[in-house]
Design an enzyme around this catalytic site. Structure first.
Site, PDB file in Angstrom:
ATOM      1  N   GLU A  12      -0.049  35.364  54.581  1.00 51.59           N
ATOM      2  CA  GLU A  12       1.337  35.468  54.118  1.00 51.59           C
ATOM      3  C   GLU A  12       2.166  36.441  54.965  1.00 51.59           C
ATOM      4  O   GLU A  12       3.223  36.896  54.529  1.00 51.59           O
ATOM      5  CB  GLU A  12       1.347  35.914  52.651  1.00 51.59           C
ATOM      6  CG  GLU A  12       0.674  34.921  51.726  1.00 51.59           C
ATOM      7  CD  GLU A  12       0.643  35.396  50.285  1.00 51.59           C
ATOM      8  OE1 GLU A  12       1.682  35.305  49.605  1.00 51.59           O
ATOM      9  OE2 GLU A  12      -0.417  35.877  49.849  1.00 51.59           O
ATOM     10  N   SER A 138       0.604  32.355  47.618  1.00 54.48           N
ATOM     11  CA  SER A 138       1.522  31.362  48.191  1.00 54.48           C
ATOM     12  C   SER A 138       0.954  29.947  48.202  1.00 54.48           C
ATOM     13  O   SER A 138       1.304  29.134  49.050  1.00 54.48           O
ATOM     14  CB  SER A 138       1.935  31.772  49.618  1.00 54.48           C
ATOM     15  OG  SER A 138       2.802  32.874  49.582  1.00 54.48           O
ATOM     16  N   TYR A 204       8.472  27.456  50.778  1.00 57.45           N
ATOM     17  CA  TYR A 204       9.094  28.087  51.946  1.00 57.45           C
ATOM     18  C   TYR A 204       9.846  27.138  52.874  1.00 57.45           C
ATOM     19  O   TYR A 204      10.615  27.587  53.709  1.00 57.45           O
ATOM     20  CB  TYR A 204       8.028  28.854  52.746  1.00 57.45           C
ATOM     21  CG  TYR A 204       7.337  29.898  51.906  1.00 57.45           C
ATOM     22  CD1 TYR A 204       8.060  30.952  51.340  1.00 57.45           C
ATOM     23  CD2 TYR A 204       5.980  29.817  51.623  1.00 57.45           C
ATOM     24  CE1 TYR A 204       7.440  31.906  50.548  1.00 57.45           C
ATOM     25  CE2 TYR A 204       5.351  30.765  50.831  1.00 57.45           C
ATOM     26  CZ  TYR A 204       6.096  31.800  50.298  1.00 57.45           C
ATOM     27  OH  TYR A 204       5.484  32.731  49.504  1.00 57.45           O
ATOM     28  N   ARG A 243       5.167  39.463  38.844  1.00 54.96           N
ATOM     29  CA  ARG A 243       5.590  38.132  38.408  1.00 54.96           C
ATOM     30  C   ARG A 243       4.375  37.395  37.874  1.00 54.96           C
ATOM     31  O   ARG A 243       3.292  37.463  38.467  1.00 54.96           O
ATOM     32  CB  ARG A 243       6.173  37.375  39.608  1.00 54.96           C
ATOM     33  CG  ARG A 243       7.265  36.395  39.249  1.00 54.96           C
ATOM     34  CD  ARG A 243       7.671  35.561  40.455  1.00 54.96           C
ATOM     35  NE  ARG A 243       6.683  34.554  40.736  1.00 54.96           N
ATOM     36  CZ  ARG A 243       6.228  34.256  41.955  1.00 54.96           C
ATOM     37  NH1 ARG A 243       6.674  34.909  43.009  1.00 54.96           N
ATOM     38  NH2 ARG A 243       5.331  33.305  42.110  1.00 54.96           N
ATOM     39  N   ASP A 245       2.998  33.587  36.549  1.00 51.38           N
ATOM     40  CA  ASP A 245       3.294  32.159  36.637  1.00 51.38           C
ATOM     41  C   ASP A 245       2.560  31.365  35.557  1.00 51.38           C
ATOM     42  O   ASP A 245       1.393  31.654  35.241  1.00 51.38           O
ATOM     43  CB  ASP A 245       2.889  31.614  38.015  1.00 51.38           C
ATOM     44  CG  ASP A 245       3.637  32.293  39.149  1.00 51.38           C
ATOM     45  OD1 ASP A 245       4.728  32.839  38.898  1.00 51.38           O
ATOM     46  OD2 ASP A 245       3.126  32.287  40.291  1.00 51.38           O
ATOM     47  N   GLU A 258      -1.366  32.491  37.329  1.00 48.39           N
ATOM     48  CA  GLU A 258      -1.757  33.675  38.095  1.00 48.39           C
ATOM     49  C   GLU A 258      -0.691  34.753  37.979  1.00 48.39           C
ATOM     50  O   GLU A 258       0.404  34.523  37.460  1.00 48.39           O
ATOM     51  CB  GLU A 258      -1.980  33.320  39.564  1.00 48.39           C
ATOM     52  CG  GLU A 258      -0.752  32.825  40.298  1.00 48.39           C
ATOM     53  CD  GLU A 258      -1.032  32.580  41.782  1.00 48.39           C
ATOM     54  OE1 GLU A 258      -0.972  33.548  42.550  1.00 48.39           O
ATOM     55  OE2 GLU A 258      -1.299  31.427  42.158  1.00 48.39           O
ATOM     56  N   ASN A 260       1.292  37.872  40.283  1.00 47.72           N
ATOM     57  CA  ASN A 260       1.607  38.401  41.611  1.00 47.72           C
ATOM     58  C   ASN A 260       2.031  39.864  41.439  1.00 47.72           C
ATOM     59  O   ASN A 260       3.021  40.134  40.772  1.00 47.72           O
ATOM     60  CB  ASN A 260       2.773  37.628  42.240  1.00 47.72           C
ATOM     61  CG  ASN A 260       2.436  36.166  42.433  1.00 47.72           C
ATOM     62  OD1 ASN A 260       1.936  35.766  43.462  1.00 47.72           O
ATOM     63  ND2 ASN A 260       2.712  35.357  41.421  1.00 47.72           N
ATOM     64  N   GLY A 264       7.302  37.951  46.423  1.00 46.52           N
ATOM     65  CA  GLY A 264       8.279  37.862  47.511  1.00 46.52           C
ATOM     66  C   GLY A 264       9.578  38.585  47.176  1.00 46.52           C
ATOM     67  O   GLY A 264      10.019  38.599  46.029  1.00 46.52           O
TER      68      GLY A 264
END
Length: 293
Positions: A12, A138, A204, A243, A245, A258, A260, A264
């Protein structure tokens, strides 16, 4: 003085460089003394030769999100943003975080752990499956397996990134993400991708991925997701910001995907998007993350 730690040598790296640049600009805009440091995996000695009071970590993936850089900073008594080394390691490891969440009775899809060069475990849940490296972000190295014959190739791909691979029951439904800032949740974002799932391409490169905020859930359902996210966040000991998800199945039952711990931070990333919906602009967001230390 704030050191913005960016780059790294994970898969990443390119995203981290963009996040770091955005954070550096936000700090500079507010006349907060800072500098950028591009960690390339073998140049940490250069960082320790400089003087700074706080590390703003925007290193995504291995090295930055798995507890390594946090341990290095802790051993030198340098403050840093985000979760501590232990929580970072637990959050980065999808299998480990699922074990923690299971003890807290959080909603999870069935899964099995496959270890490279070992026999593939018995899988007692129905197809399709998601096959994913345990310690990548990612959506790198993830495959959807709809037939048993596809499993070997999916495992080979995932093993390019990790010796441990999670085989998880595929939940068909809508994806949602909940950003956390301090001990509060931000508005929920719904992710609509035209791919099989919200993969690297969708994140992305795609111009067709949609991010809906308001997310379209009723107030009670949104609050439920936010409550689950905060519980998941705290169960692994995460702090500062992050974050979580989810996938919501056809019966409106949410399942944790998951967490984070270093999401980002580009101008198009999800945490800044959620913050904006809560009337927190990017400059304020960066300052608040720094102040959460």
């Amino acid at each position: 003085m704030i050191a913005v730690l960016m780059g790294g040598n994970s898969a990443e790296r390119s995203v981290s460089l963009k996040s770091g640049e955005a954070v550096y600009q936000a700090l500079t805009n507010q006349h907060i003394p800072c500098f950028k440091f591009d960690w390339q995996g073998d140049n940490l000695d250069q960082l320790w030769q400089t003087t700074f009071d706080l590390a703003f970590i925007v290193l995504h993936g291995r090295g930055g999100e798995d507890g390594f850089i946090q341990q290095q900073l802790e051993s030198r008594n340098i403050a840093y943003t985000g979760s501590n080394a232990s929580a970072s390691a637990q959050g980065m490891n999808k299998h480990l975080s699922k074990q923690f969440w299971a003890t807290a009775s959080l909603p999870l899809a069935s899964s099995a752990l496959a270890i490279k060069n070992n026999p593939v475990p018995l899988i007692n849940f129905p197809l399709p499956w998601a096959v994913k490296p345990v310690c990548e972000g990612s959506s790198i190295g993830i495959s959807k397996v709809s037939e048993h014959s596809q499993l070997t190739n999916a495992l080979e791909l995932a093993w390019q990134y990790d010796n441990q691979v999670l085989i998880e029951q595929w939940i068909e439904g809508d994806e949602y993400t909940v950003a956390i800032l301090g001990d509060k949740t931000l508005p929920v974002i719904k992710i609509v991708s035209d791919q099989d799932f919200y993969n690297y391409e969708s994140k992305y490169h795609s111009n067709t991925t949609q991010y809906l905020c308001p997310c379209g859930l009723d107030a009670e359902a949104e609050r439920h997701l936010q409550t689950l996210a905060l519980k998941a966040f705290k169960t692994i000991g995460a702090s500062g910001w992050g974050r979580v998800d989810f996938i919501m199945d056809k019966n409106n039952q949410p399942f944790l995907l998951e967490i984070n711990t270093v999401p980002g931070m580009t101008s198009h990333s999800l945490v800044p998007m959620a913050a904006e919906a809560a009337h927190i602009d990017f400059n304020q967001l960066v300052k608040q993350i720094a102040n959460e230390v």
